[in-house]
Design a protein around this motif. Structure first.
Motif, PDB file in Angstrom:
ATOM      1  N   SER A   1      85.587  -7.517  39.904  1.00  0.00           N
ATOM      2  CA  SER A   1      86.636  -6.569  39.553  1.00  0.00           C
ATOM      3  C   SER A   1      86.084  -5.573  38.557  1.00  0.00           C
ATOM      4  O   SER A   1      85.287  -5.919  37.692  1.00  0.00           O
ATOM      5  N   ASN A   2      86.531  -4.355  38.666  1.00  0.00           N
ATOM      6  CA  ASN A   2      86.068  -3.294  37.794  1.00  0.00           C
ATOM      7  C   ASN A   2      87.040  -3.159  36.625  1.00  0.00           C
ATOM      8  O   ASN A   2      88.041  -2.465  36.722  1.00  0.00           O
ATOM      9  N   THR A   3      86.742  -3.826  35.519  1.00  0.00           N
ATOM     10  CA  THR A   3      87.635  -3.820  34.354  1.00  0.00           C
ATOM     11  C   THR A   3      87.390  -2.634  33.434  1.00  0.00           C
ATOM     12  O   THR A   3      88.140  -2.419  32.500  1.00  0.00           O
ATOM     13  N   LEU A   4      86.344  -1.853  33.691  1.00  0.00           N
ATOM     14  CA  LEU A   4      86.019  -0.716  32.828  1.00  0.00           C
ATOM     15  C   LEU A   4      86.893   0.501  33.099  1.00  0.00           C
ATOM     16  O   LEU A   4      86.851   1.462  32.358  1.00  0.00           O
ATOM     17  N   LYS A   5      87.637   0.469  34.184  1.00  0.00           N
ATOM     18  CA  LYS A   5      88.441   1.634  34.584  1.00  0.00           C
ATOM     19  C   LYS A   5      87.545   2.844  34.838  1.00  0.00           C
ATOM     20  O   LYS A   5      87.888   3.972  34.524  1.00  0.00           O
ATOM     21  N   VAL A   6      86.369   2.598  35.395  1.00  0.00           N
ATOM     22  CA  VAL A   6      85.450   3.655  35.789  1.00  0.00           C
ATOM     23  C   VAL A   6      84.942   3.302  37.185  1.00  0.00           C
ATOM     24  O   VAL A   6      84.745   2.131  37.499  1.00  0.00           O
ATOM     25  N   GLU A   7      84.772   4.313  38.012  1.00  0.00           N
ATOM     26  CA  GLU A   7      84.287   4.049  39.356  1.00  0.00           C
ATOM     27  C   GLU A   7      82.861   3.518  39.307  1.00  0.00           C
ATOM     28  O   GLU A   7      82.056   3.956  38.495  1.00  0.00           O
ATOM     29  N   ALA A   8      82.591   2.573  40.183  1.00  0.00           N
ATOM     30  CA  ALA A   8      81.238   2.047  40.300  1.00  0.00           C
ATOM     31  C   ALA A   8      80.513   2.844  41.368  1.00  0.00           C
ATOM     32  O   ALA A   8      81.071   3.127  42.428  1.00  0.00           O
ATOM     33  N   LEU A   9      79.292   3.217  41.085  1.00  0.00           N
ATOM     34  CA  LEU A   9      78.471   3.904  42.068  1.00  0.00           C
ATOM     35  C   LEU A   9      77.545   2.881  42.697  1.00  0.00           C
ATOM     36  O   LEU A   9      76.859   2.141  41.986  1.00  0.00           O
ATOM     37  N   ILE A  10      77.540   2.841  44.019  1.00  0.00           N
ATOM     38  CA  ILE A  10      76.724   1.889  44.758  1.00  0.00           C
ATOM     39  C   ILE A  10      75.520   2.629  45.329  1.00  0.00           C
ATOM     40  O   ILE A  10      75.676   3.643  46.015  1.00  0.00           O
ATOM     41  N   VAL A  11      74.318   2.107  45.048  1.00  0.00           N
ATOM     42  CA  VAL A  11      73.079   2.680  45.558  1.00  0.00           C
ATOM     43  C   VAL A  11      72.441   1.630  46.465  1.00  0.00           C
ATOM     44  O   VAL A  11      71.824   0.683  45.976  1.00  0.00           O
ATOM     45  N   PRO A  12      72.600   1.759  47.794  1.00  0.00           N
ATOM     46  CA  PRO A  12      71.979   0.785  48.701  1.00  0.00           C
ATOM     47  C   PRO A  12      70.470   1.003  48.807  1.00  0.00           C
ATOM     48  O   PRO A  12      70.013   2.138  48.912  1.00  0.00           O
TER      49      PRO A  12
END
Length: 156
Positions: A126-137
């Motif tokens: 879960s993203n508790t930071l309230k910031v979007e996570a950027l995914i780099v595959p």
């Protein structure tokens, strides 16, 4: 999230994976994730604190983790034993340390937590930071892929 935070992690992951695997590594298309997300089976988590706060997650399947640990140790792993787990944590350390060095050179100051390793099926972050996570595959050819999941924000 500022792009200045992301590029060092993307570059470091690419460089370290290419070096330790001695294989072709391809960066996939970046994408954002704002909600909780499933983990593929093995995830190394590094926390960041200081001028910024957040975390970097290195997510992969168990099969990819076993292959990567095997290459890095020059042996074959069939189970995710303590040596294989420690190797995945060290890989996360290597990538994160290289990225943080680049960020320090740009004037950003923060510290890292030691990598924590999570394994299992049906896990979710879960993203508790309230910031979007950027995914780099990162595509590793026949070894599978590792997704570098970065969620960082400036400290309020």
């Amino acid at each position: 999230m500022r792009v200045e935070y992301i590029n060092p992690f993307s570059e470091a992951a690419f460089n370290v994976l290419k070096e330790v695997l001695n294989a072709e590594v391809k960066r996939g298309d970046l994408y954002l994730k704002s909600t909780s997300m499933s983990i593929m089976g093995v995830a190394a988590l590094v926390g960041l604190a200081g001028d910024v706060e957040g975390r970097v997650l290195f997510d992969m399947t168990k099969e990819t983790a076993l292959a990567v640990a095997g290459i890095m140790n020059g042996e074959t792993f069939t189970v995710l034993d303590e040596m294989a787990k420690a190797t995945i944590q060290e890989l996360a350390n290597m990538i994160t340390a290289q990225a943080v060095t680049k960020l320090h050179d740009l004037g950003f100051k923060f510290d890292l937590t030691p990598p924590a390793l999570f394994t299992g099926d049906n896990m979710e972050v879960s993203n508790t930071l309230k910031v979007e996570a950027l995914i780099v595959p990162m595509e590793l050819g026949s070894f599978g892929k590792i997704e570098v999941n970065v969620a960082i924000r400036e400290r309020m």
